[in-house]
Scaffold this motif. Structure first.
Motif, PDB file in Angstrom:
ATOM      1  N   LEU A  90       0.904  -1.115  -0.045  1.00 12.71           N
ATOM      2  CA  LEU A  90      -0.108   0.011   0.029  1.00 12.71           C
ATOM      3  C   LEU A  90       0.708   1.305   0.073  1.00 12.71           C
ATOM      4  CD1 LEU A  90      -2.851  -0.928   2.615  1.00 12.71           C
ATOM      5  CD2 LEU A  90      -2.885  -0.743   0.032  1.00 12.71           C
ATOM      6  N   VAL A  91       1.941   1.269   0.903  1.00 16.14           N
ATOM      7  CA  VAL A  91       2.615   2.442   0.914  1.00 16.14           C
ATOM      8  C   VAL A  91       3.575   2.474  -0.672  1.00 16.14           C
ATOM      9  CG1 VAL A  91       4.955   3.472   1.909  1.00 16.14           C
ATOM     10  CG2 VAL A  91       3.046   2.412   3.389  1.00 16.14           C
ATOM     11  N   ASP A  92       4.089   1.451  -1.092  1.00 17.81           N
ATOM     12  CA  ASP A  92       4.531   1.518  -2.414  1.00 17.81           C
ATOM     13  C   ASP A  92       3.303   2.175  -3.716  1.00 17.81           C
ATOM     14  OD1 ASP A  92       6.870   0.947  -4.261  1.00 17.81           O
ATOM     15  OD2 ASP A  92       5.459  -0.511  -5.068  1.00 17.81           O
ATOM     16  N   TRP A  93       2.143   1.775  -3.324  1.00 12.82           N
ATOM     17  CA  TRP A  93       1.292   2.482  -4.327  1.00 12.82           C
ATOM     18  C   TRP A  93       1.115   3.963  -4.085  1.00 12.82           C
ATOM     19  CZ3 TRP A  93      -1.048   1.103  -8.747  1.00 12.82           C
ATOM     20  CH2 TRP A  93      -1.414  -0.253  -9.282  1.00 12.82           C
ATOM     21  N   VAL A  94       1.198   4.433  -2.872  1.00 12.20           N
ATOM     22  CA  VAL A  94       1.073   5.732  -2.868  1.00 12.20           C
ATOM     23  C   VAL A  94       2.568   6.852  -2.703  1.00 12.20           C
ATOM     24  CG1 VAL A  94      -1.204   5.541  -1.805  1.00 12.20           C
ATOM     25  CG2 VAL A  94       0.739   5.647  -0.286  1.00 12.20           C
ATOM     26  N   THR A  95       3.410   6.090  -2.891  1.00 14.07           N
ATOM     27  CA  THR A  95       4.787   6.609  -3.255  1.00 14.07           C
ATOM     28  C   THR A  95       4.812   7.289  -4.494  1.00 14.07           C
ATOM     29  OG1 THR A  95       5.747   5.309  -1.312  1.00 14.07           O
ATOM     30  CG2 THR A  95       7.377   6.422  -2.782  1.00 14.07           C
ATOM     31  N   TYR A 103       3.042   9.016 -12.147  1.00 12.76           N
ATOM     32  CA  TYR A 103       2.481   8.486 -10.746  1.00 12.76           C
ATOM     33  C   TYR A 103       0.907   8.626 -10.712  1.00 12.76           C
ATOM     34  CZ  TYR A 103       0.967   9.113  -5.757  1.00 12.76           C
ATOM     35  OH  TYR A 103       0.515   8.857  -4.669  1.00 12.76           O
ATOM     36  N   LEU A 104       0.311   9.889 -11.266  1.00  9.04           N
ATOM     37  CA  LEU A 104      -0.956  10.171 -10.941  1.00  9.04           C
ATOM     38  C   LEU A 104      -1.845   9.238 -12.301  1.00  9.04           C
ATOM     39  CD1 LEU A 104      -0.891  13.844 -10.583  1.00  9.04           C
ATOM     40  CD2 LEU A 104      -1.609  12.398  -8.990  1.00  9.04           C
ATOM     41  N   ALA A 105      -1.047   8.654 -13.079  1.00 13.14           N
ATOM     42  CA  ALA A 105      -1.881   7.941 -14.210  1.00 13.14           C
ATOM     43  C   ALA A 105      -2.029   6.640 -13.472  1.00 13.14           C
ATOM     44  CB  ALA A 105      -0.994   7.853 -15.559  1.00 13.14           C
ATOM     45  N   ARG A 108      -4.718   5.594 -11.401  1.00 14.89           N
ATOM     46  CA  ARG A 108      -6.084   5.006 -11.952  1.00 14.89           C
ATOM     47  C   ARG A 108      -6.088   3.520 -11.858  1.00 14.89           C
ATOM     48  NH1 ARG A 108      -4.945   9.677 -15.461  1.00 14.89           N
ATOM     49  NH2 ARG A 108      -4.247   8.068 -16.985  1.00 14.89           N
ATOM     50  N   THR A 109      -4.855   2.785 -11.777  1.00 19.68           N
ATOM     51  CA  THR A 109      -5.228   1.340 -11.635  1.00 19.68           C
ATOM     52  C   THR A 109      -4.864   0.743 -10.439  1.00 19.68           C
ATOM     53  OG1 THR A 109      -2.794   1.043 -12.371  1.00 19.68           O
ATOM     54  CG2 THR A 109      -4.227   1.121 -14.397  1.00 19.68           C
ATOM     55  N   ALA A 110      -4.787   1.623  -9.413  1.00 19.57           N
ATOM     56  CA  ALA A 110      -4.493   0.918  -7.925  1.00 19.57           C
ATOM     57  C   ALA A 110      -5.551   0.422  -7.508  1.00 19.57           C
ATOM     58  CB  ALA A 110      -4.013   2.489  -7.210  1.00 19.57           C
ATOM     59  N   PRO A 111      -5.507  -0.461  -6.569  1.00 22.92           N
ATOM     60  CA  PRO A 111      -6.341  -1.225  -5.796  1.00 22.92           C
ATOM     61  C   PRO A 111      -7.007  -0.359  -5.004  1.00 22.92           C
ATOM     62  CG  PRO A 111      -4.283  -2.172  -5.046  1.00 22.92           C
ATOM     63  CD  PRO A 111      -4.134  -1.161  -6.228  1.00 22.92           C
ATOM     64  N   VAL A 112      -8.379  -0.557  -4.717  1.00 20.53           N
ATOM     65  CA  VAL A 112      -9.151   0.319  -3.813  1.00 20.53           C
ATOM     66  C   VAL A 112      -8.696   0.660  -2.465  1.00 20.53           C
ATOM     67  CG1 VAL A 112     -11.330   0.492  -2.696  1.00 20.53           C
ATOM     68  CG2 VAL A 112     -11.170  -0.449  -5.008  1.00 20.53           C
ATOM     69  N   ASP A 113      -7.772  -0.140  -1.707  1.00 18.84           N
ATOM     70  CA  ASP A 113      -7.112  -0.031  -0.510  1.00 18.84           C
ATOM     71  C   ASP A 113      -6.113   1.192  -0.760  1.00 18.84           C
ATOM     72  OD1 ASP A 113      -9.120  -1.947   0.838  1.00 18.84           O
ATOM     73  OD2 ASP A 113      -7.370  -3.350   1.078  1.00 18.84           O
ATOM     74  N   VAL A 155     -14.712   5.604  -5.411  1.00 24.12           N
ATOM     75  CA  VAL A 155     -14.429   4.201  -4.731  1.00 24.12           C
ATOM     76  C   VAL A 155     -14.927   3.994  -3.492  1.00 24.12           C
ATOM     77  CG1 VAL A 155     -12.277   3.658  -6.085  1.00 24.12           C
ATOM     78  CG2 VAL A 155     -12.214   4.537  -3.807  1.00 24.12           C
ATOM     79  N   HIS A 156     -15.443   5.136  -2.921  1.00 24.79           N
ATOM     80  CA  HIS A 156     -15.922   5.113  -1.410  1.00 24.79           C
ATOM     81  C   HIS A 156     -16.932   6.477  -0.988  1.00 24.79           C
ATOM     82  CE1 HIS A 156     -16.248   5.312   2.821  1.00 24.79           C
ATOM     83  NE2 HIS A 156     -15.804   4.223   3.080  1.00 24.79           N
ATOM     84  N   PRO A 157     -17.995   6.265  -0.734  1.00 26.90           N
ATOM     85  CA  PRO A 157     -19.090   7.114  -0.768  1.00 26.90           C
ATOM     86  C   PRO A 157     -18.945   8.245   0.296  1.00 26.90           C
ATOM     87  CG  PRO A 157     -20.320   4.896  -0.179  1.00 26.90           C
ATOM     88  CD  PRO A 157     -18.618   4.823  -0.513  1.00 26.90           C
ATOM     89  N   TRP A 158     -18.143   7.907   1.220  1.00 28.03           N
ATOM     90  CA  TRP A 158     -17.616   9.114   2.222  1.00 28.03           C
ATOM     91  C   TRP A 158     -16.831  10.110   1.463  1.00 28.03           C
ATOM     92  CZ3 TRP A 158     -13.621  11.524   4.322  1.00 28.03           C
ATOM     93  CH2 TRP A 158     -13.901  12.534   5.180  1.00 28.03           C
ATOM     94  N   PHE A 159     -15.782   9.370   0.763  1.00 24.89           N
ATOM     95  CA  PHE A 159     -14.646  10.340   0.049  1.00 24.89           C
ATOM     96  C   PHE A 159     -15.443  11.142  -1.000  1.00 24.89           C
ATOM     97  CE2 PHE A 159     -11.210   7.938   2.391  1.00 24.89           C
ATOM     98  CZ  PHE A 159     -10.820   9.052   2.876  1.00 24.89           C
TER      99      PHE A 159
END
Length: 174
Positions: A90-95, A103-105, A108-113, A155-159
């Motif tokens: 997860l940390v790697d996905w958001v690094t 990175y921004l592109a 778009r393919t990142a897992p929901v978590d 991906v999440h109603p609250w967000f």
């Protein structure tokens, strides 16, 4: 009205080791307005835990640690050795790497978590965007968030609701 979180919000329980790890790595770092960097980590984690009501320990650990590889000399391997594969992934996905657009592109393919961690991170960054000391940064960061992050919030109603309100309240930066 926009719901915000601050460093005054409590850390969710069970994160002591991750908080100590992040505090050690981010020691001495500050945010653009001068507050200790750890306040951003606390805010991002609060968005995830108290806003989106996420209770998954791996996601909450990743929220605390989301910038440790990007902004310090810590490696993904060190995160993996201490907190396991799921948190490190997860940390790697958001690094963010050297290429911001790539990175921004990639997000778009990142897992929901991973997206949930990113949405919490960016929400902390933009909740007081109009207080950033550089007005041009306010405008460009607003535009980038609307273009690249707001679409991910579905991906999440609250967000989705939070970013919708944020976008309206900060539209003066468009």
């Amino acid at each position: 009205m926009l719901r915000t979180f601050s460093a005054a919000d409590d850390w969710p329980p069970g994160l002591d080791e991750a908080v100590a790890f992040a505090v050690r790595w981010h020691a001495g770092q500050t945010r653009p307005a001068g507050e200790p960097y750890v306040e951003h980590l606390k805010e991002a984690t609060a968005f995830l835990a108290y806003g989106a009501e996420v209770a998954d320990p791996a996601l909450l650990h990743a929220a605390v640690l989301h910038d440790v590889v990007e902004d310090t000399a810590c490696t993904t391997a060190e995160v993996r050795d201490t907190f396991g594969d799921e948190v490190a992934t997860l940390v790697d996905w958001v690094t963010k790497g050297d290429d911001r657009d790539a990175y921004l592109a990639r997000l778009r393919t990142a897992p929901v978590d991973a997206l949930l961690v990113k949405l919490a991170d960016r929400a902390s960054n933009v909740q007081r965007l109009d207080t950033h000391p550089r007005p041009e940064k306010q405008r460009t960061y607003y535009a980038e968030t609307v273009r690249s992050i707001v679409p991910l919030s579905t991906v999440h109603p609250w967000f989705a609701d939070w970013y919708g309100t944020w976008r309206r309240e900060f539209a003066h930066l468009a």
